[in-house]
Motif scaffolding. Structure first.
Motif, short mmCIF file in Angstrom:
data_model
loop_
_atom_site.label_atom_id
_atom_site.label_comp_id
_atom_site.label_asym_id
_atom_site.label_seq_id
_atom_site.Cartn_x
_atom_site.Cartn_y
_atom_site.Cartn_z
N SER A 23 -36.52 94.52 -40.69
CA SER A 23 -35.36 95.18 -41.29
C SER A 23 -34.09 94.83 -40.50
CB SER A 23 -35.58 96.70 -41.33
OG SER A 23 -35.93 97.15 -40.02
N GLU A 24 -34.26 93.97 -39.48
CA GLU A 24 -33.11 93.53 -38.69
C GLU A 24 -32.30 92.51 -39.46
OE1 GLU A 24 -32.94 95.99 -35.68
OE2 GLU A 24 -31.55 94.31 -35.92
N LEU A 25 -31.20 92.93 -40.02
CA LEU A 25 -30.42 92.04 -40.87
C LEU A 25 -29.92 90.80 -40.14
CD1 LEU A 25 -28.58 94.66 -43.03
CD2 LEU A 25 -30.13 92.88 -43.84
N ALA A 26 -29.57 90.97 -38.88
CA ALA A 26 -29.04 89.85 -38.11
C ALA A 26 -30.09 88.73 -37.99
CB ALA A 26 -28.60 90.31 -36.72
N ASP A 27 -31.36 89.13 -37.78
CA ASP A 27 -32.44 88.14 -37.67
C ASP A 27 -32.66 87.43 -39.01
OD1 ASP A 27 -34.56 90.09 -35.37
OD2 ASP A 27 -32.64 89.01 -35.11
N ILE A 28 -32.68 88.23 -40.06
CA ILE A 28 -32.86 87.63 -41.39
C ILE A 28 -31.76 86.62 -41.66
CG2 ILE A 28 -32.91 88.09 -43.87
CD1 ILE A 28 -34.03 90.87 -43.22
N ARG A 29 -30.54 87.05 -41.33
CA ARG A 29 -29.40 86.17 -41.57
C ARG A 29 -29.56 84.86 -40.79
NH1 ARG A 29 -23.88 86.13 -42.55
NH2 ARG A 29 -23.82 88.35 -42.98
N ALA A 30 -29.86 84.97 -39.52
CA ALA A 30 -29.96 83.77 -38.68
C ALA A 30 -30.99 82.78 -39.25
CB ALA A 30 -30.33 84.16 -37.26
N ASP A 31 -32.17 83.31 -39.61
CA ASP A 31 -33.22 82.43 -40.14
C ASP A 31 -32.84 81.82 -41.50
OD1 ASP A 31 -36.09 84.28 -38.81
OD2 ASP A 31 -34.74 82.78 -37.93
N LEU A 32 -32.19 82.64 -42.30
CA LEU A 32 -31.78 82.15 -43.63
C LEU A 32 -30.74 81.05 -43.52
CD1 LEU A 32 -31.38 85.00 -46.28
CD2 LEU A 32 -32.67 82.87 -46.47
N VAL A 33 -29.78 81.27 -42.64
CA VAL A 33 -28.72 80.27 -42.45
C VAL A 33 -29.33 78.94 -42.04
CG1 VAL A 33 -26.79 79.62 -40.95
CG2 VAL A 33 -26.85 81.89 -41.99
N LYS A 34 -30.31 79.00 -41.14
CA LYS A 34 -30.99 77.78 -40.69
C LYS A 34 -31.65 77.07 -41.87
CE LYS A 34 -33.08 79.12 -36.69
NZ LYS A 34 -34.35 79.28 -35.99
N LYS A 35 -32.36 77.86 -42.66
CA LYS A 35 -33.09 77.33 -43.82
C LYS A 35 -32.14 76.65 -44.81
CE LYS A 35 -36.97 78.22 -43.61
NZ LYS A 35 -37.93 77.39 -42.84
#
Ligand SMILES: Nc1ncnc2c1ncn2[C@@H]1O[C@H](COP(=O)(O)OP(=O)(O)O)[C@@H](O)[C@H]1O
Ligand SMILES: [Mg+2]
Lengths: 239, 269
Positions: A23-35
């Motif tokens: 549920s950590e939005l920052a982590d989701i964001r970081a991984d998504l940006v990479k993808k």
């Protein structure tokens, strides 16, 4: 009375599903940006359903949607095997909850590294089950001429004259009239197909099964495609 | 640079020689320097249609073999001074020509003429290949019938693959469709292919439609190319062809059968 201007119909689509595991939005964001950075064109405006079943706590649904849209996906809704209460909550917040037709765990890895690579390739060249690339011929193929696309599909941008012959180990696409002979799946390939904008062929053949002009009556003079169904040639209207 | 135009067809008897004569003379009448070459070795037809058969001393094969100079072999037309004819040999066979020497003759002619018009023999063998090999443009002469269209299609394939331009990877030969012996009445009766049918099958630009005409036979018997018969429908149609070859846009004529007017109907005319 039927509505003249609209009609509702059900159709299934293949949608990309994003599984979130935190549920950590920052982590989701970081991984998504990479993808996304790996294939920005591939992901641009792609409809995304977010699967929340792997979450062990609740998440800020609105923030997830905002994040998805910020990264230029098209947000569709949430999905996942979750309890009724949570579904209701999601709906009450104004989001759609998308039910899958069957719980299909094999599709979980939707956006794993491998899947991305594969899917990009799939959209670029290789339709499923057909490993051929295209040989493209521009211009009319005249009487007495023959073209063979060895281990390839053949795309002809022009007509195939009577007395001309086109052969491919894969499919044959003719953006013009087919008046000569077309032989698809020449090396033995029962899924090969023949497409043309005007069917007036002398002969068509797929995987060794052939038709002479007289068998093409049904779609003679119109756009047609020809394939094999249970070892029988069939023609259908193309458009 | 001279424009080398081959009048070709694949099939025999469709009107190549008739058209070569009309085009050669027509271009010369417009003030261009033109040489007409008969590639139909062994048959020698063009000089008859041009009405200069009695003036043939040397021929194309003599020039190729070095037995005569070009100037000795060329016959100046008596009607138009800017037109010359290089006749075929009647006594040799088709194999008398070879690519290299034909190339030399064309190069030499290219220095002093604006147009080189080559009357091709029928068929798709050596003789016809020789006539089209050096061409910049091709007038694909076609009758509105299935077999003629098929042969023209085949020749178009040759133009695209067997010409000098194809071998060297230069711009392709410019293709023109010339429909000859066209009879709108027979088209309407479904006995012949229409202009549209032929265009659809061959898909190359239409240069002209020459109607089936009594004037053609009259003209060839007289040794006066039909384009000189300015009152005849065929003569007018060939005139339009010349204008189009020279870049003008001219509307197509003689495409529909003449309807009998009220007077001719009343008086049985
Ligand atoms: N437009 C026409 N109308 C009537 N007869 C024609 C026409 N064009 C050609 N012909 C006739 O057809 C025959 C063949 O013509 P020719 O020019 O010698 O053909 P090719 O050189 O292709 O063999 C000749 O008898 C000629 O008079
Ligand atoms: Mg001839």
């Amino acid at each position: 009375m039927a509505d003249a201007s609209i009609e509702f119909k059900g159709t299934s689509f293949t949608l990309s599903v994003l599984h979130i595991k935190t549920s950590e939005l920052a982590d989701i964001r970081a991984d998504l940006v990479k993808k996304v950075a790996q294939a920005p064109d591939f992901f641009y405006l792609v409809p995304i359903v977010v699967n929340i079943e792997q979450l062990d706590c609740s998440v800020d649904y609105q923030a997830v949607k905002t994040l998805i849209e910020e990264l230029k996906f098209t947000f569709v809704g949430f999905t996942g095997a979750v309890d009724k209460e949570q579904r209701k909550l999601i709906r009450d917040l104004g989001f759609s909850f998308v039910n899958t037709s069957k719980t299909d765990h094999s599709q979980k890895a939707a956006i794993s590294q491998e899947a991305v690579a594969k899917e990009i390739q799939a959209t670029a060249v290789v339709p499923e089950g057909n490993l051929y690339t295209d040989k493209v011929h521009r211009g009319q193929i005249r009487s007495g001429q023959q073209i063979y696309a060895k281990d390839q599909n053949l795309v002809v941008i022009g007509s195939v004259s009577a007395g001309a012959e086109v052969i491919a180990d894969g499919n044959i696409h003719i953006y013009g009239s087919l008046r000569g002979r077309a032989i698809a799946g020449a090396k033995g390939h029962h899924k090969a197909q023949i497409y043309c904008q005007n069917l007036e062929a002398e002969l068509v053949s797929i995987n060794g099964n052939y038709w002479l002009s007289e068998s093409m009556e049904q779609h003679w003079g119109s756009p047609a495609f020809i394939n094999l169904t249970d070892s029988e040639l069939t023609s259908s209207k193309l458009i | 640079m001279a424009r080398i135009i081959v009048v070709t067809s694949g099939k025999g008897g469709v009107g190549k020689t008739t058209s070569s004569a009309a085009i050669g003379l027509g271009l010369a009448l417009k003030g261009h320097k033109v040489v007409l070459i008969d590639f139909d070795i062994g048959l020698r037809n063009l000089d008859l249609i041009m009405g200069c058969e009695r003036r043939v001393v040397y021929d194309f094969v003599n020039v190729i073999n070095g037995e005569a100079t070009l100037n000795q072999a060329l016959i100046k037309d008596k009607r138009v001074s800017s037109l010359s004819i290089l006749p075929a040999s009647q006594t040799r066979d088709k194999d008398a020509l070879n690519k290299e020497n034909v190339g030399k003759v064309l190069e030499e002619l290219g220095k002093s003429y604006d147009f080189i018009v080559c009357d091709s023999p029928a068929g798709i063998e050596a003789g016809a290949m020789m006539a089209l090999y050096y061409a910049d443009e091709a007038v694909v002469t076609t009758n509105p019938e299935v077999s003629s269209v098929r042969d023209s299609d085949r020749i178009l394939g040759m133009l695209a693959s067997r010409s000098r331009r194809a071998e060297l990877g230069l711009d392709p030969i410019k293709e023109h469709l010339l429909l000859t012996r066209y009879s709108p009445k027979r088209v309407e009766e479904g006995e012949m292919l229409s202009v549209e049918d032929v265009e659809d099958i061959l898909s190359i630009p239409l240069l002209g439609v020459i109607p089936e005409s009594q004037a053609v036979l009259k003209a060839s018997n007289a040794g006066e190319p039909v384009i000189l018969d300015t009152e005849s429908d065929a003569g007018k149609a060939y005139q339009d062809v010349i204008d189009r070859l020279l870049g003008e846009t001219v509307e197509f004529r003689f495409l529909v059968a003449e309807k009998k007017g009220i007077f001719s109907r009343m008086f049985g005319g």
